[in-house]
Scaffold this motif. Structure first.
Motif, PDB file in Angstrom:
ATOM      1  N   PRO A 103     -16.517 -20.158   5.954  1.00 17.81           N
ATOM      2  CA  PRO A 103     -16.786 -18.719   6.137  1.00 17.81           C
ATOM      3  C   PRO A 103     -15.918 -18.052   7.199  1.00 17.81           C
ATOM      4  CG  PRO A 103     -18.841 -19.956   5.994  1.00 17.81           C
ATOM      5  CD  PRO A 103     -17.747 -20.969   6.106  1.00 17.81           C
ATOM      6  N   ASP A 104     -15.283 -18.833   8.059  1.00 19.07           N
ATOM      7  CA  ASP A 104     -14.409 -18.263   9.085  1.00 19.07           C
ATOM      8  C   ASP A 104     -12.983 -18.047   8.586  1.00 19.07           C
ATOM      9  OD1 ASP A 104     -16.400 -18.182  11.032  1.00 19.07           O
ATOM     10  OD2 ASP A 104     -16.022 -20.251  11.642  1.00 19.07           O
ATOM     11  N   ALA A 105     -12.669 -18.479   7.384  1.00 18.06           N
ATOM     12  CA  ALA A 105     -11.320 -18.301   6.844  1.00 18.06           C
ATOM     13  C   ALA A 105     -11.043 -16.819   6.590  1.00 18.06           C
ATOM     14  CB  ALA A 105     -11.164 -19.085   5.544  1.00 18.06           C
ATOM     15  N   VAL A 106      -9.764 -16.446   6.661  1.00 17.03           N
ATOM     16  CA  VAL A 106      -9.359 -15.067   6.394  1.00 17.03           C
ATOM     17  C   VAL A 106      -8.311 -15.047   5.289  1.00 17.03           C
ATOM     18  CG1 VAL A 106      -9.858 -14.331   8.759  1.00 17.03           C
ATOM     19  CG2 VAL A 106      -7.531 -15.046   8.163  1.00 17.03           C
ATOM     20  N   TYR A 107      -8.209 -13.893   4.638  1.00 18.09           N
ATOM     21  CA  TYR A 107      -7.196 -13.686   3.609  1.00 18.09           C
ATOM     22  C   TYR A 107      -6.206 -12.643   4.099  1.00 18.09           C
ATOM     23  CZ  TYR A 107      -5.016 -11.900  -0.666  1.00 18.09           C
ATOM     24  OH  TYR A 107      -4.111 -11.461  -1.603  1.00 18.09           O
ATOM     25  N   ALA A 108      -4.942 -13.030   4.154  1.00 21.26           N
ATOM     26  CA  ALA A 108      -3.860 -12.136   4.551  1.00 21.26           C
ATOM     27  C   ALA A 108      -2.995 -11.831   3.334  1.00 21.26           C
ATOM     28  CB  ALA A 108      -3.020 -12.760   5.653  1.00 21.26           C
ATOM     29  N   CYS A 109      -2.893 -10.553   2.995  1.00 23.00           N
ATOM     30  CA  CYS A 109      -2.157 -10.109   1.808  1.00 23.00           C
ATOM     31  C   CYS A 109      -0.963  -9.252   2.217  1.00 23.00           C
ATOM     32  CB  CYS A 109      -3.079  -9.304   0.895  1.00 23.00           C
ATOM     33  SG  CYS A 109      -2.239  -8.463  -0.466  1.00 23.00           S
ATOM     34  N   ASP A 110       0.220  -9.660   1.801  1.00 20.44           N
ATOM     35  CA  ASP A 110       1.395  -8.804   1.915  1.00 20.44           C
ATOM     36  C   ASP A 110       1.528  -8.089   0.572  1.00 20.44           C
ATOM     37  OD1 ASP A 110       3.736  -7.552   2.563  1.00 20.44           O
ATOM     38  OD2 ASP A 110       4.969  -9.368   2.564  1.00 20.44           O
ATOM     39  N   PRO A 111       1.145  -6.807   0.499  1.00 18.02           N
ATOM     40  CA  PRO A 111       1.092  -6.111  -0.794  1.00 18.02           C
ATOM     41  C   PRO A 111       2.481  -5.623  -1.231  1.00 18.02           C
ATOM     42  CG  PRO A 111       0.383  -4.633   0.941  1.00 18.02           C
ATOM     43  CD  PRO A 111       0.701  -5.942   1.613  1.00 18.02           C
ATOM     44  N   VAL A 112       3.296  -6.550  -1.658  1.00 14.89           N
ATOM     45  CA  VAL A 112       4.690  -6.246  -1.977  1.00 14.89           C
ATOM     46  C   VAL A 112       4.787  -5.374  -3.220  1.00 14.89           C
ATOM     47  CG1 VAL A 112       6.937  -7.225  -2.539  1.00 14.89           C
ATOM     48  CG2 VAL A 112       5.423  -8.424  -0.937  1.00 14.89           C
ATOM     49  N   MET A 113       5.400  -4.200  -3.038  1.00 13.78           N
ATOM     50  CA  MET A 113       5.609  -3.272  -4.160  1.00 13.78           C
ATOM     51  C   MET A 113       7.034  -2.741  -4.192  1.00 13.78           C
ATOM     52  SD  MET A 113       2.286  -0.848  -3.785  1.00 13.78           S
ATOM     53  CE  MET A 113       0.854  -1.477  -2.935  1.00 13.78           C
ATOM     54  N   GLY A 114       7.569  -2.412  -3.018  1.00 15.65           N
ATOM     55  CA  GLY A 114       8.887  -1.808  -2.956  1.00 15.65           C
ATOM     56  C   GLY A 114       9.139  -1.271  -1.565  1.00 15.65           C
ATOM     57  N   ASN A 115      10.072  -0.324  -1.492  1.00 13.91           N
ATOM     58  CA  ASN A 115      10.371   0.297  -0.200  1.00 13.91           C
ATOM     59  C   ASN A 115      10.858   1.716  -0.399  1.00 13.91           C
ATOM     60  OD1 ASN A 115      13.359   0.175  -0.598  1.00 13.91           O
ATOM     61  ND2 ASN A 115      13.001  -2.025  -0.460  1.00 13.91           N
ATOM     62  N   ALA A 116      11.035   2.414   0.694  1.00 13.48           N
ATOM     63  CA  ALA A 116      11.365   3.839   0.625  1.00 13.48           C
ATOM     64  C   ALA A 116      12.724   4.086  -0.021  1.00 13.48           C
ATOM     65  CB  ALA A 116      11.324   4.438   2.025  1.00 13.48           C
ATOM     66  N   LYS A 117      13.660   3.148   0.124  1.00 11.53           N
ATOM     67  CA  LYS A 117      15.010   3.356  -0.404  1.00 11.53           C
ATOM     68  C   LYS A 117      15.107   3.076  -1.890  1.00 11.53           C
ATOM     69  CE  LYS A 117      17.288   2.505   4.013  1.00 11.53           C
ATOM     70  NZ  LYS A 117      18.191   1.612   4.793  1.00 11.53           N
ATOM     71  N   SER A 118      14.444   2.004  -2.354  1.00 17.71           N
ATOM     72  CA  SER A 118      14.592   1.611  -3.759  1.00 17.71           C
ATOM     73  C   SER A 118      13.386   1.935  -4.623  1.00 17.71           C
ATOM     74  CB  SER A 118      14.887   0.109  -3.844  1.00 17.71           C
ATOM     75  OG  SER A 118      13.839  -0.646  -3.269  1.00 17.71           O
ATOM     76  N   GLY A 119      12.283   2.398  -3.996  1.00 15.97           N
ATOM     77  CA  GLY A 119      11.070   2.663  -4.749  1.00 15.97           C
ATOM     78  C   GLY A 119      10.387   1.356  -5.140  1.00 15.97           C
ATOM     79  N   CYS A 120       9.499   1.410  -6.119  1.00 18.53           N
ATOM     80  CA  CYS A 120       8.788   0.203  -6.558  1.00 18.53           C
ATOM     81  C   CYS A 120       9.716  -0.695  -7.370  1.00 18.53           C
ATOM     82  CB  CYS A 120       7.568   0.576  -7.394  1.00 18.53           C
ATOM     83  SG  CYS A 120       6.141   1.093  -6.419  1.00 18.53           S
ATOM     84  N   PHE A 121       9.664  -1.996  -7.099  1.00 20.97           N
ATOM     85  CA  PHE A 121      10.492  -2.925  -7.863  1.00 20.97           C
ATOM     86  C   PHE A 121       9.664  -4.044  -8.488  1.00 20.97           C
ATOM     87  CE2 PHE A 121      11.219  -4.024  -3.268  1.00 20.97           C
ATOM     88  CZ  PHE A 121      10.411  -5.151  -3.223  1.00 20.97           C
ATOM     89  N   VAL A 122       8.357  -3.852  -8.569  1.00 13.47           N
ATOM     90  CA  VAL A 122       7.481  -4.843  -9.204  1.00 13.47           C
ATOM     91  C   VAL A 122       7.069  -4.341 -10.582  1.00 13.47           C
ATOM     92  CG1 VAL A 122       6.645  -5.758  -7.017  1.00 13.47           C
ATOM     93  CG2 VAL A 122       5.422  -3.861  -8.101  1.00 13.47           C
ATOM     94  N   VAL A 137     -10.242  -7.027  -0.896  1.00  8.21           N
ATOM     95  CA  VAL A 137     -10.832  -8.313  -0.500  1.00  8.21           C
ATOM     96  C   VAL A 137     -10.058  -8.974   0.643  1.00  8.21           C
ATOM     97  CG1 VAL A 137     -11.745  -8.668  -2.820  1.00  8.21           C
ATOM     98  CG2 VAL A 137      -9.576  -9.739  -2.178  1.00  8.21           C
ATOM     99  N   ALA A 138      -9.001  -8.319   1.124  1.00  5.49           N
ATOM    100  CA  ALA A 138      -8.182  -8.886   2.199  1.00  5.49           C
ATOM    101  C   ALA A 138      -8.783  -8.571   3.567  1.00  5.49           C
ATOM    102  CB  ALA A 138      -6.763  -8.350   2.117  1.00  5.49           C
ATOM    103  N   ASP A 139      -8.516  -9.446   4.515  1.00  8.62           N
ATOM    104  CA  ASP A 139      -8.882  -9.212   5.912  1.00  8.62           C
ATOM    105  C   ASP A 139      -7.709  -8.637   6.693  1.00  8.62           C
ATOM    106  OD1 ASP A 139     -11.627 -10.603   5.998  1.00  8.62           O
ATOM    107  OD2 ASP A 139     -10.327 -12.136   5.120  1.00  8.62           O
ATOM    108  N   ILE A 140      -6.510  -9.059   6.340  1.00  6.68           N
ATOM    109  CA  ILE A 140      -5.270  -8.614   6.975  1.00  6.68           C
ATOM    110  C   ILE A 140      -4.323  -8.185   5.867  1.00  6.68           C
ATOM    111  CG2 ILE A 140      -3.295  -9.318   8.389  1.00  6.68           C
ATOM    112  CD1 ILE A 140      -5.087 -11.637   9.454  1.00  6.68           C
ATOM    113  N   ILE A 141      -3.663  -7.038   6.036  1.00 14.41           N
ATOM    114  CA  ILE A 141      -2.596  -6.656   5.115  1.00 14.41           C
ATOM    115  C   ILE A 141      -1.359  -6.281   5.925  1.00 14.41           C
ATOM    116  CG2 ILE A 141      -4.140  -5.934   3.249  1.00 14.41           C
ATOM    117  CD1 ILE A 141      -3.478  -3.011   3.996  1.00 14.41           C
ATOM    118  N   THR A 142      -0.188  -6.461   5.310  1.00 17.65           N
ATOM    119  CA  THR A 142       1.065  -6.218   6.020  1.00 17.65           C
ATOM    120  C   THR A 142       2.012  -5.349   5.192  1.00 17.65           C
ATOM    121  OG1 THR A 142       1.986  -8.293   5.174  1.00 17.65           O
ATOM    122  CG2 THR A 142       0.869  -8.381   7.319  1.00 17.65           C
TER     123      THR A 142
END
Length: 283
Positions: A103-122, A137-142
């Protein structure tokens, strides 16, 4: 600390798990890497070979890990780029099972979609899938600043608007938000910033902008920040250490002229970060 990292892998270069695993190991973290693709190189080259691993096969590998009885020892589930829609279900299910065992575990999600220069690339369905099902459902996002805007339906630019957007996404689930590639209009020339917001406050750090595109640097950033923060619970300290390590990694890469991250050559920057940049508290 044990991290179950569900990400892509490449044989040549450093993205996904091929970027995240070694820096984590170098700071004393045990990593259980699970691959979602096994490519020859990252797709930025325009040509690559190797398989996209099916969600069923990814789930099978994770079940095999569970059968070894180690879920109770996992401190963090980490995910990055999601190549296909089905991987999200595997990750969400894995997070639930790991948290049931620990129960002490955490979920860290890097929600990769794109960037300001190229837009979405997924793939077109991925951004909405991340926003509606994975991030809550994430505890940490980046996210980077562009991705934060998509997740919240806002257009963060200034410090104030970026803070507001971070608070909006925090209200949906994740308590800790690291915003990378913060480019506010009034920052000093040739600089870039990272901001972190959690229940205890908000902080920002500014570094010189290195004029290069570095595939995999976001994967290293997400991994190091998550590990430092999970270890200490101190968001400002995790931000300082991560900014120092990633800046030196990028500096070494830029100076070498390499297109790929100088990941191994920069290992001292992870093990003993110089902490050369001051972190400023915003609130």
């Amino acid at each position: 600390m044990k991290v179950l990292s569900i990400q892509s892998a490449v044989a040549y270069g450093h993205v996904g798990n091929s970027a995240a695993v070694f820096p984590l190991q170098r700071i004393g973290v045990e990593v259980l890497p699970v691959y979602t693709v096994n490519f020859s190189n990252h797709t930025g080259y325009g040509a690559w070979r190797g398989p996209l691993i099916s969600p069923a096969d990814v789930a099978d590998v994770i079940t095999g890990i569970e059968e070894r009885g180690v879920f109770g020892d996992i401190d963090v589930v980490l995910s990055g780029y999601q190549g296909g829609e089905g991987i999200a279900d595997v990750i969400i299910d894995t997070v639930a099972r790991v948290k049931k065992a620990n129960p002490d575990a955490v979920y860290a999600c890097d929600p990769v979609m794109g960037n300001a220069k190229s837009g979405c690339f997924v793939a077109p369905a991925i951004p909405e899938l991340l926003r509606e099902r994975v991030v809550p459902v994430a505890d940490i996002i980046t996210p980077n600043q562009f991705e934060l805007g998509f997740l919240t339906g806002t257009d963060p630019g200034s410090i104030a608007s970026t803070l507001e957007s971070a608070d909006l996404v925090r209200a949906r689930g994740p308590r800790t938000v690291l915003v990378t590639s913060v480019e506010r209009p009034d920052r000093e020339p040739d600089t870039i910033e990272m901001m972190v917001v959690d229940d205890s406050g908000a902080w920002i750090v500014q570094t010189p902008l290195i004029p290069m595109k570095a595939n995999g640097s976001g994967d290293v950033t997400a991994a190091l920040f998550t590990a430092h923060f999970r270890r200490t619970g101190d968001a400002a300290d995790a931000l300082a250490r991560t900014a120092s390590s990633v800046f030196d990694l990028l500096s070494n890469t830029y100076e070498s002229g390499s297109r790929e991250l100088r990941l191994v050559e920069s290992q001292e920057a992870y093990a003993n970060p110089r902490l050369q940049f001051s972190v400023r508290q915003l609130r």
